[in-house]
Design a protein around this motif. Sequence first.
Motif, mmCIF file in Angstrom:
data_model
loop_
_atom_site.group_PDB
_atom_site.id
_atom_site.type_symbol
_atom_site.label_atom_id
_atom_site.label_comp_id
_atom_site.label_asym_id
_atom_site.label_seq_id
_atom_site.Cartn_x
_atom_site.Cartn_y
_atom_site.Cartn_z
ATOM 1 N N SER A 1 -58.478 -18.383 41.891
ATOM 2 C CA SER A 1 -59.755 -18.087 41.246
ATOM 3 C C SER A 1 -59.659 -16.720 40.580
ATOM 4 O O SER A 1 -58.703 -15.958 40.794
ATOM 5 C CB SER A 1 -60.883 -18.101 42.276
ATOM 6 O OG SER A 1 -60.740 -17.009 43.163
ATOM 7 N N GLU A 2 -60.649 -16.371 39.789
ATOM 8 C CA GLU A 2 -60.627 -15.104 39.065
ATOM 9 C C GLU A 2 -60.591 -13.901 40.007
ATOM 10 O O GLU A 2 -59.838 -12.951 39.789
ATOM 11 C CB GLU A 2 -61.845 -15.012 38.137
ATOM 12 C CG GLU A 2 -61.819 -13.839 37.198
ATOM 13 C CD GLU A 2 -60.685 -13.891 36.186
ATOM 14 O OE1 GLU A 2 -60.202 -12.815 35.804
ATOM 15 O OE2 GLU A 2 -60.281 -14.993 35.793
ATOM 16 N N GLU A 3 -61.378 -13.949 41.075
ATOM 17 C CA GLU A 3 -61.401 -12.840 42.022
ATOM 18 C C GLU A 3 -60.058 -12.701 42.747
ATOM 19 O O GLU A 3 -59.543 -11.597 42.915
ATOM 20 C CB GLU A 3 -62.520 -13.031 43.062
ATOM 21 C CG GLU A 3 -63.911 -12.966 42.495
ATOM 22 C CD GLU A 3 -64.381 -14.298 41.917
ATOM 23 O OE1 GLU A 3 -63.798 -15.348 42.281
ATOM 24 O OE2 GLU A 3 -65.294 -14.276 41.093
ATOM 25 N N GLU A 4 -59.495 -13.826 43.182
ATOM 26 C CA GLU A 4 -58.189 -13.793 43.854
ATOM 27 C C GLU A 4 -57.102 -13.280 42.917
ATOM 28 O O GLU A 4 -56.209 -12.545 43.331
ATOM 29 C CB GLU A 4 -57.817 -15.190 44.351
ATOM 30 C CG GLU A 4 -58.680 -15.706 45.470
ATOM 31 C CD GLU A 4 -58.402 -17.157 45.787
ATOM 32 O OE1 GLU A 4 -57.965 -17.909 44.873
ATOM 33 O OE2 GLU A 4 -58.610 -17.546 46.935
ATOM 34 N N ARG A 5 -57.186 -13.664 41.650
ATOM 35 C CA ARG A 5 -56.204 -13.228 40.662
ATOM 36 C C ARG A 5 -56.263 -11.711 40.458
ATOM 37 O O ARG A 5 -55.231 -11.036 40.371
ATOM 38 C CB ARG A 5 -56.462 -13.945 39.336
ATOM 39 C CG ARG A 5 -55.365 -13.767 38.340
ATOM 40 C CD ARG A 5 -55.598 -14.582 37.081
ATOM 41 N NE ARG A 5 -55.698 -15.986 37.415
ATOM 42 C CZ ARG A 5 -56.559 -16.840 36.864
ATOM 43 N NH1 ARG A 5 -57.386 -16.424 35.934
ATOM 44 N NH2 ARG A 5 -56.587 -18.098 37.220
ATOM 45 N N ILE A 6 -57.472 -11.141 40.412
ATOM 46 C CA ILE A 6 -57.630 -9.701 40.234
ATOM 47 C C ILE A 6 -57.053 -8.954 41.430
ATOM 48 O O ILE A 6 -56.318 -7.975 41.278
ATOM 49 C CB ILE A 6 -59.113 -9.343 40.011
ATOM 50 C CG1 ILE A 6 -59.558 -9.868 38.652
ATOM 51 C CG2 ILE A 6 -59.343 -7.839 40.116
ATOM 52 C CD1 ILE A 6 -61.055 -9.794 38.411
ATOM 53 N N VAL A 7 -57.366 -9.414 42.637
ATOM 54 C CA VAL A 7 -56.849 -8.772 43.848
ATOM 55 C C VAL A 7 -55.323 -8.873 43.906
ATOM 56 O O VAL A 7 -54.633 -7.886 44.214
ATOM 57 C CB VAL A 7 -57.501 -9.394 45.111
ATOM 58 C CG1 VAL A 7 -56.818 -8.909 46.374
ATOM 59 C CG2 VAL A 7 -58.986 -9.095 45.147
ATOM 60 N N THR B 1 -58.290 -3.068 45.203
ATOM 61 C CA THR B 1 -59.526 -3.202 44.433
ATOM 62 C C THR B 1 -60.659 -2.559 45.219
ATOM 63 O O THR B 1 -60.683 -2.610 46.451
ATOM 64 C CB THR B 1 -59.858 -4.680 44.166
ATOM 65 O OG1 THR B 1 -59.896 -5.365 45.408
ATOM 66 C CG2 THR B 1 -58.819 -5.317 43.268
ATOM 67 N N GLU C 1 -66.984 -4.000 46.418
ATOM 68 C CA GLU C 1 -68.166 -4.093 45.576
ATOM 69 C C GLU C 1 -69.426 -3.788 46.368
ATOM 70 O O GLU C 1 -69.559 -4.164 47.527
ATOM 71 C CB GLU C 1 -68.267 -5.506 44.987
ATOM 72 C CG GLU C 1 -67.175 -5.818 43.997
ATOM 73 C CD GLU C 1 -67.388 -7.154 43.344
ATOM 74 O OE1 GLU C 1 -68.550 -7.621 43.297
ATOM 75 O OE2 GLU C 1 -66.402 -7.739 42.910
ATOM 76 N N LYS D 1 -73.125 -4.379 47.358
ATOM 77 C CA LYS D 1 -74.046 -5.511 47.377
ATOM 78 C C LYS D 1 -75.395 -5.036 47.871
ATOM 79 O O LYS D 1 -75.516 -4.462 48.950
ATOM 80 C CB LYS D 1 -73.523 -6.609 48.302
ATOM 81 C CG LYS D 1 -72.245 -7.238 47.805
ATOM 82 C CD LYS D 1 -71.791 -8.354 48.710
ATOM 83 C CE LYS D 1 -70.487 -8.925 48.199
ATOM 84 N NZ LYS D 1 -69.964 -9.966 49.047
#
Length: 103
Positions: A80-86, A96, A99, A101
Amino acid sequence: MSTTPIPHLYRSLLRELRLASRLSRTKRNPAPIVQLRSLVASSSSAESLAKTFLETRDFLRASRIHGELLKRYNPIHGMSEEERIVATANRVGLNTPIEYKKE
């Protein structure tokens, strides 16, 4: 042209279809098998049928090998996009930020 007999090509094509599927045998779509059988029944030339089976088998095999190579040499493929960034940040030695919340 190939001297491989048609039953051998048919079985190897079925094998590639099985390897390409991620579902169990009972959950697979029967449409490709039905299409292959109708192709055999309606074929006028054994040579054209063998050529079609050979090309289809080679395409399925190349697609399967391409997917395996993508998984092997591109570790972020399918994330997923979040996993890819990490994963990308970890690869270069960074973390990273956490975030914020609102609660």
